[in-house]
Design a protein around this motif. Structure first.
Motif, PDB file in Angstrom:
ATOM      1  N   TYR A  96      -2.518   9.304  -4.472  1.00 26.59           N
ATOM      2  CA  TYR A  96      -1.106   9.405  -4.855  1.00 26.59           C
ATOM      3  C   TYR A  96      -0.991   9.918  -6.298  1.00 26.59           C
ATOM      4  O   TYR A  96      -1.726   9.454  -7.168  1.00 26.59           O
ATOM      5  CB  TYR A  96      -0.449   8.029  -4.858  1.00 26.59           C
ATOM      6  CG  TYR A  96       0.112   7.554  -3.555  1.00 26.59           C
ATOM      7  CD1 TYR A  96       1.261   8.126  -3.008  1.00 26.59           C
ATOM      8  CD2 TYR A  96      -0.471   6.480  -2.884  1.00 26.59           C
ATOM      9  CE1 TYR A  96       1.793   7.653  -1.818  1.00 26.59           C
ATOM     10  CE2 TYR A  96       0.064   6.002  -1.692  1.00 26.59           C
ATOM     11  CZ  TYR A  96       1.188   6.598  -1.170  1.00 26.59           C
ATOM     12  OH  TYR A  96       1.721   6.125  -0.008  1.00 26.59           O
TER      13      TYR A  96
ATOM     14  N   SER B 217      10.344  -2.988  -5.174  1.00 22.87           N
ATOM     15  CA  SER B 217      10.556  -2.557  -3.783  1.00 22.87           C
ATOM     16  C   SER B 217      10.965  -1.096  -3.730  1.00 22.87           C
ATOM     17  O   SER B 217      10.569  -0.367  -2.808  1.00 22.87           O
ATOM     18  CB  SER B 217      11.629  -3.427  -3.114  1.00 22.87           C
ATOM     19  OG  SER B 217      11.167  -4.761  -3.010  1.00 22.87           O
TER      20      SER B 217
ATOM     21  N   LEU C 147       7.869   0.961  -3.904  1.00 20.43           N
ATOM     22  CA  LEU C 147       7.154   0.944  -2.627  1.00 20.43           C
ATOM     23  C   LEU C 147       7.828   1.864  -1.595  1.00 20.43           C
ATOM     24  O   LEU C 147       7.153   2.534  -0.811  1.00 20.43           O
ATOM     25  CB  LEU C 147       7.078  -0.492  -2.089  1.00 20.43           C
ATOM     26  CG  LEU C 147       5.658  -1.021  -1.860  1.00 20.43           C
ATOM     27  CD1 LEU C 147       4.806  -0.892  -3.095  1.00 20.43           C
ATOM     28  CD2 LEU C 147       5.669  -2.449  -1.371  1.00 20.43           C
TER      29      LEU C 147
ATOM     30  N   LEU D 232       6.741   5.333  -2.369  1.00 23.49           N
ATOM     31  CA  LEU D 232       5.354   5.545  -1.959  1.00 23.49           C
ATOM     32  C   LEU D 232       5.251   5.697  -0.444  1.00 23.49           C
ATOM     33  O   LEU D 232       4.417   6.432   0.062  1.00 23.49           O
ATOM     34  CB  LEU D 232       4.477   4.375  -2.420  1.00 23.49           C
ATOM     35  CG  LEU D 232       4.264   4.245  -3.928  1.00 23.49           C
ATOM     36  CD1 LEU D 232       3.623   2.905  -4.264  1.00 23.49           C
ATOM     37  CD2 LEU D 232       3.393   5.382  -4.449  1.00 23.49           C
ATOM     38  N   GLY D 233       6.102   4.972   0.264  1.00 21.13           N
ATOM     39  CA  GLY D 233       6.052   4.992   1.721  1.00 21.13           C
ATOM     40  C   GLY D 233       6.913   6.060   2.353  1.00 21.13           C
ATOM     41  O   GLY D 233       6.963   6.181   3.575  1.00 21.13           O
TER      42      GLY D 233
ATOM     43  N   ILE E 181       0.780   5.700   6.925  1.00 21.93           N
ATOM     44  CA  ILE E 181       1.219   4.625   6.044  1.00 21.93           C
ATOM     45  C   ILE E 181       1.621   3.386   6.849  1.00 21.93           C
ATOM     46  O   ILE E 181       2.490   3.445   7.708  1.00 21.93           O
ATOM     47  CB  ILE E 181       2.414   5.092   5.179  1.00 21.93           C
ATOM     48  CG1 ILE E 181       2.026   6.362   4.409  1.00 21.93           C
ATOM     49  CG2 ILE E 181       2.836   3.992   4.205  1.00 21.93           C
ATOM     50  CD1 ILE E 181       3.148   7.003   3.639  1.00 21.93           C
TER      51      ILE E 181
ATOM     52  N   PHE F 176       3.101  -0.560   6.743  1.00 20.35           N
ATOM     53  CA  PHE F 176       3.963  -1.411   5.919  1.00 20.35           C
ATOM     54  C   PHE F 176       3.870  -2.860   6.360  1.00 20.35           C
ATOM     55  O   PHE F 176       3.883  -3.150   7.552  1.00 20.35           O
ATOM     56  CB  PHE F 176       5.429  -1.003   6.068  1.00 20.35           C
ATOM     57  CG  PHE F 176       5.740   0.355   5.542  1.00 20.35           C
ATOM     58  CD1 PHE F 176       6.085   0.538   4.217  1.00 20.35           C
ATOM     59  CD2 PHE F 176       5.699   1.458   6.382  1.00 20.35           C
ATOM     60  CE1 PHE F 176       6.374   1.795   3.732  1.00 20.35           C
ATOM     61  CE2 PHE F 176       5.989   2.722   5.907  1.00 20.35           C
ATOM     62  CZ  PHE F 176       6.331   2.891   4.573  1.00 20.35           C
TER      63      PHE F 176
ATOM     64  N   VAL G 159      -3.107   4.353   4.061  1.00 11.56           N
ATOM     65  CA  VAL G 159      -2.414   3.591   3.022  1.00 11.56           C
ATOM     66  C   VAL G 159      -1.786   2.337   3.634  1.00 11.56           C
ATOM     67  O   VAL G 159      -1.179   2.404   4.707  1.00 11.56           O
ATOM     68  CB  VAL G 159      -1.296   4.444   2.391  1.00 11.56           C
ATOM     69  CG1 VAL G 159      -0.499   3.628   1.381  1.00 11.56           C
ATOM     70  CG2 VAL G 159      -1.857   5.700   1.741  1.00 11.56           C
TER      71      VAL G 159
ATOM     72  N   LEU H 117       0.969  -0.577   2.452  1.00 11.95           N
ATOM     73  CA  LEU H 117       1.932  -1.028   1.447  1.00 11.95           C
ATOM     74  C   LEU H 117       2.443  -2.398   1.860  1.00 11.95           C
ATOM     75  O   LEU H 117       2.883  -2.587   2.993  1.00 11.95           O
ATOM     76  CB  LEU H 117       3.112  -0.045   1.375  1.00 11.95           C
ATOM     77  CG  LEU H 117       2.758   1.411   1.068  1.00 11.95           C
ATOM     78  CD1 LEU H 117       4.004   2.284   1.155  1.00 11.95           C
ATOM     79  CD2 LEU H 117       2.119   1.534  -0.308  1.00 11.95           C
TER      80      LEU H 117
ATOM     81  N   ASP I 165       4.996  -5.562   0.633  1.00 10.53           N
ATOM     82  CA  ASP I 165       6.034  -6.003  -0.294  1.00 10.53           C
ATOM     83  C   ASP I 165       6.202  -7.519  -0.197  1.00 10.53           C
ATOM     84  O   ASP I 165       6.834  -8.020   0.723  1.00 10.53           O
ATOM     85  CB  ASP I 165       7.361  -5.300   0.020  1.00 10.53           C
ATOM     86  CG  ASP I 165       8.347  -5.410  -1.143  1.00 10.53           C
ATOM     87  OD1 ASP I 165       8.106  -6.206  -2.074  1.00 10.53           O
ATOM     88  OD2 ASP I 165       9.372  -4.694  -1.112  1.00 10.53           O
TER      89      ASP I 165
ATOM     90  N   ILE J 158      -1.610  -1.158  -1.718  1.00 12.60           N
ATOM     91  CA  ILE J 158      -0.665  -1.386  -2.816  1.00 12.60           C
ATOM     92  C   ILE J 158       0.220  -2.560  -2.431  1.00 12.60           C
ATOM     93  O   ILE J 158       0.887  -2.529  -1.388  1.00 12.60           O
ATOM     94  CB  ILE J 158       0.168  -0.117  -3.069  1.00 12.60           C
ATOM     95  CG1 ILE J 158      -0.784   1.040  -3.419  1.00 12.60           C
ATOM     96  CG2 ILE J 158       1.182  -0.349  -4.202  1.00 12.60           C
ATOM     97  CD1 ILE J 158      -0.232   2.398  -3.130  1.00 12.60           C
TER      98      ILE J 158
END
Ligand SMILES: Nc1ncnc2c1ncn2[C@@H]1O[C@H](COP(=O)(O)OP(=O)(O)O)[C@@H](O)[C@H]1O
Ligand SMILES: [Mg+2]
Length: 227
Positions: free
Chosen positions: A2, A45, A48, A51-52, A85, A87, A162, A164, A166, A196
């Motif tokens: 990234y 958030s 994130l 990034l997502g 990605i 989540f 990736v 992510l 939260d 992350i």
């Protein structure tokens, strides 16, 4: 990898504007683990989401492996998300009417696999988070920790590069918190993920190899040599 350059995000609420992100520069290497901390409302958030590829910055670039997510069409962005990605959210976000197995399978629908492969991969993902025997259960029939395991299986079943997360342990009591952190840690290592995670847990933050703090939309990053 990234690369974020000059990322801003401005929200408008009536006449008011909020600069949720105010010039973020950040590089995250493949396989890195980055922990993000900071006060509520600081922009964690929002970062994130950038990034997502869940939302676009107001200005600046969010480049993932050379592709600027901010410039992609909606359909290409959806494709990047569904392939690359995963989540995990604080609130699990499982579909209440679907079993654990079916919830995990939903992540594979965009990949257009054969039904049998979809079933097998979802079952294997549930097994990898220790939930093989619960695959037929509905979310309401599972504990919070188990529900978050299903969500982790759903995030990873597509084999993303990736992950992510939260505040993934924000809704869990202490014993389950450690359990979920262990699962995430194992997954990060086993799958070579770029991981992350936003967390309020200072014990986790202390141990993090790389710790970002976001305040009022600005970021500072500290490398922790002792970890
Ligand atoms: N969809 C939105 N519309 C308007 N304001 C928002 C929206 N999302 C976040 N914000 C505002 O942006 C700021 C950062 O929010 P957020 O990224 O959720 O912070 P954190 O996750 O660190 O608590 C806050 O002031 C919040 O109220
Ligand atoms: Mg938040």
């Amino acid at each position: 990898m990234y690369e974020l350059r000059g990322v801003t995000k401005r929200y408008k609420r009536g006449k008011e504007t909020v600069d949720a992100l105010d010039g973020i520069d950040l590089t995250i290497g493949d396989g890195d683990r980055l922990v993000i901390q900071g006060p509520t409302g600081g922009g964690k958030s929002t970062l994130l989401q950038m990034l997502g590829g869940l939302d676009r910055p107001t200005s600046g670039s969010v480049t993932l492996d050379g592709t600027d997510l901010a410039k992609l069409s909606e359909s290409k962005l959806t494709r990047v998300r569904s392939e690359n990605i995963g989540f995990v959210f604080q609130s699990f976000n499982l579909i209440p009417t679907l079993t654990a197995q079916e919830n995990v399978e939903t992540a594979l629908v965009p990949l257009k696999l054969k039904v049998r492969e979809r079933r097998e991969r979802a079952a294997a993902a549930l097994e990898s988070v220790g939930l093989a025997e619960r695959s037929g259960h509905l979310p309401a029939e599972l504990s919070g920790g188990q529900q978050q395991r299903v969500a982790i299986a759903r995030a990873l079943v597509k084999r993303p590069k990736v992950l992510l997360a939260d505040e993934p342990t924000g809704n869990l009591d202490e014993s389950m918190r450690d359990e979920i952190m262990e699962v995430l840690e194992t997954m990060w290592k086993e799958h070579g993920l770029t991981f992350i995670m936003v967390t309020h847990d200072s014990a986790i933050a202390r141990k993090a190899p790389r710790l970002a703090t976001i305040r009022k939309g600005r970021i500072t990053v500290k490398e922790n040599v002792s970890s």
